[in-house]
Design an enzyme around this catalytic site. Structure first.
Site, PDB file in Angstrom:
ATOM      1  N   LYS A 163       2.808  -3.155   6.271  1.00  0.00           N
ATOM      2  CA  LYS A 163       3.065  -3.077   4.836  1.00  0.00           C
ATOM      3  C   LYS A 163       4.498  -2.627   4.544  1.00  0.00           C
ATOM      4  O   LYS A 163       5.103  -3.035   3.552  1.00  0.00           O
ATOM      5  CB  LYS A 163       2.056  -2.139   4.167  1.00  0.00           C
ATOM      6  CG  LYS A 163       0.634  -2.700   4.131  1.00  0.00           C
ATOM      7  CD  LYS A 163       0.565  -4.028   3.395  1.00  0.00           C
ATOM      8  CE  LYS A 163      -0.846  -4.519   3.187  1.00  0.00           C
ATOM      9  NZ  LYS A 163      -0.909  -5.795   2.434  1.00  0.00           N
TER      10      LYS A 163
ATOM     11  N   TYR B 105      -1.186  -0.850  10.369  1.00  0.00           N
ATOM     12  CA  TYR B 105      -1.321  -1.333   8.987  1.00  0.00           C
ATOM     13  C   TYR B 105      -0.125  -0.858   8.158  1.00  0.00           C
ATOM     14  O   TYR B 105       0.495  -1.638   7.435  1.00  0.00           O
ATOM     15  CB  TYR B 105      -2.629  -0.822   8.396  1.00  0.00           C
ATOM     16  CG  TYR B 105      -2.841  -1.166   6.937  1.00  0.00           C
ATOM     17  CD1 TYR B 105      -3.223  -2.447   6.547  1.00  0.00           C
ATOM     18  CD2 TYR B 105      -2.673  -0.202   5.941  1.00  0.00           C
ATOM     19  CE1 TYR B 105      -3.433  -2.758   5.214  1.00  0.00           C
ATOM     20  CE2 TYR B 105      -2.890  -0.499   4.609  1.00  0.00           C
ATOM     21  CZ  TYR B 105      -3.271  -1.782   4.251  1.00  0.00           C
ATOM     22  OH  TYR B 105      -3.468  -2.079   2.925  1.00  0.00           O
TER      23      TYR B 105
ATOM     24  N   SER C 119       0.853  -1.183   0.000  1.00  0.00           N
ATOM     25  CA  SER C 119       0.000   0.000   0.000  1.00  0.00           C
ATOM     26  C   SER C 119       0.891   1.236   0.000  1.00  0.00           C
ATOM     27  O   SER C 119       2.033   1.187   0.474  1.00  0.00           O
ATOM     28  CB  SER C 119      -0.880   0.004   1.255  1.00  0.00           C
ATOM     29  OG  SER C 119      -1.505   1.261   1.433  1.00  0.00           O
TER      30      SER C 119
END
Length: 257
Positions: free
Chosen positions: A165, A161, A148
């Site tokens: 990533k 998150y 991402s």
């Protein structure tokens, strides 16, 4: 080799996690269109069979194998069943991921951290390790990890998150460095804001969406099928000299003011 031939995936076998909907489904469809035999995988057997059936009706080679990528035995079954039914693995797209919390990093508990890391980092590592013997046996392969833009630029409320990533980026670089000797390439695709169920909290808020879109050079959010082209490139001989790299498909998010 002609460029058309270079993109041909005929005879290749691709496993795409989290492919019953959204970006994963769009990627699986594109790989199938290029000639690959595809394995549709997500937690629900009913959901993957529905997508596989849909693809089969359009003339593509597809099967559905359910897998909760956070569970060791299910990861092993996914790879074993793929090799058993299709003969091996050439392409692994680690797309499935979770983001169960939104808010300050200090508010998340330890269990949430472990869950995010298990699914977003540990699972792609283990699935890639499990696919490695087959790829080596077949003379090479391509691993495409879906990260991402949050791995490259911190965003409010997505700290854990983003951290997971970012870890996936370095895992990919190490895969590329260590496994290049076997003809295996590993790359990362970093999508921006894409219209999926995963990002619904953002795009269903009209005011927030308009604010975000005004900052993007593209002027709009992306669609799942707009992620598929880069994956087809990275999976095919057209991307044979591309490994250990990070590619963004973000509508210009990272260059926005």
């Amino acid at each position: 080799m002609s460029i058309k031939k270079a993109f041909d995936l005929d005879g290749k076998v691709a496993v795409v996690t989290g492919s019953s909907k959204g970006i994963g489904k769009a990627i699986a469809k594109a790989l199938a269109e290029q000639g690959a035999k595809v394995v549709i995988s997500s937690r629900s057997q009913e959901a993957v069979e529905e997508v596989a059936s849909e693809f089969q009706k359009e003339g593509y080679a597809a099967i559905g194998i359910s897998c909760h990528i956070g569970k060791s035995e299910q990861r092993e079954e996914l790879i074993q069943k793929t090799v058993s039914q299709f003969g091996g693995i050439d392409i692994l797209v680690n797309n499935a991921a979770i983001n169960p919390v939104y808010g300050p990093i200090e508010d998340a508990d330890e269990g949430i951290f472990d869950k995010i890391m298990d699914v977003n980092v540990k699972a792609p590592w283990m699935l890639s390790n499990l696919a490695l013997p087959s790829m080596k046996e077949r003379g090479g392969g391509s691993i495409i990890n879906i990260a991402s833009v949050e791995a490259l630029h911190p965003g409010a409320g997505l700290g854990l998150y983003s951290t997971s990533k970012a870890a996936l980026l370095m895992l990919t670089k190490n895969q590329a460095k260590e496994w290049g000797q076997y003809g295996i390439r590993a790359n990362v695709l970093c999508p921006g804001l894409i219209k999926t169920k995963f990002s619904a909290a953002l795009w269903q808020n009209e005011k927030l969406l308009q604010k975000l879109e005004r900052t993007l050079p593209s002027g709009r959010m992306g669609m799942p099928d707009e992620m598929a082209g880069m994956v087809c490139l990275l999976a095919s001989d057209a991307g044979a000299y591309m490994t250990g790299s990070v590619y963004n498909a973000d509508g210009g998010y990272l260059i926005a003011g």
